[in-house]
Design a protein around this motif. Structure first.
Motif, PDB file in Angstrom:
ATOM      1  N   ALA A   7      53.300  22.333  32.383  1.00  0.00           N
ATOM      2  CA  ALA A   7      52.617  21.280  31.634  1.00  0.00           C
ATOM      3  C   ALA A   7      51.168  21.130  32.083  1.00  0.00           C
ATOM      4  CB  ALA A   7      53.355  19.954  31.803  1.00  0.00           C
ATOM      5  N   GLY A   8      50.929  21.210  33.380  1.00  0.00           N
ATOM      6  CA  GLY A   8      49.559  21.114  33.890  1.00  0.00           C
ATOM      7  C   GLY A   8      48.702  22.267  33.429  1.00  0.00           C
ATOM      8  N   ALA A   9      49.262  23.475  33.445  1.00  0.00           N
ATOM      9  CA  ALA A   9      48.512  24.653  33.001  1.00  0.00           C
ATOM     10  C   ALA A   9      48.192  24.577  31.513  1.00  0.00           C
ATOM     11  CB  ALA A   9      49.304  25.916  33.305  1.00  0.00           C
ATOM     12  N   ILE A  10      49.139  24.143  30.715  1.00  0.00           N
ATOM     13  CA  ILE A  10      48.897  23.999  29.274  1.00  0.00           C
ATOM     14  C   ILE A  10      47.852  22.918  29.011  1.00  0.00           C
ATOM     15  CG2 ILE A  10      49.962  23.239  27.104  1.00  0.00           C
ATOM     16  CD1 ILE A  10      52.493  24.707  28.001  1.00  0.00           C
ATOM     17  N   MET A  11      47.922  21.822  29.750  1.00  0.00           N
ATOM     18  CA  MET A  11      46.958  20.742  29.565  1.00  0.00           C
ATOM     19  C   MET A  11      45.539  21.198  29.901  1.00  0.00           C
ATOM     20  SD  MET A  11      47.028  16.901  31.172  1.00  0.00           S
ATOM     21  CE  MET A  11      48.576  16.517  30.415  1.00  0.00           C
TER      22      MET A  11
END
Length: 74
Positions: A7-11
């Protein structure tokens, strides 16, 4: 834990992509406006810099939240 990293990488990725698209549109219209009316360059430059700051505010927040997700703070 693994989903937080994803989720952090996508954000972070979408924040960077959104900033790139927004900035490219902004500066393309700025150059187009100067090409149409060169005498209004100073007015357009001020407005462009204000909008540049507004466009950059949201991706900075998105990157900060993404980094927090990557390191498991949230």
């Amino acid at each position: 834990m693994d989903l937080n990293i994803l989720a952090g990488a996508i954000m972070i990725a979408f924040a960077a992509l959104g900033a790139a698209i927004g900035n490219s549109n902004l500066f393309a219209k700025y150059i187009e406006g100067i090409a149409r009316q060169p005498e209004s360059q100073s007015k357009l430059f001020g407005q462009t810099m204000i909008l540049f700051g507004l466009i950059e505010a949201l991706p900075i927040i998105g990157v900060a939240l993404g980094i927090l997700l990557l390191f498991g703070v949230i």
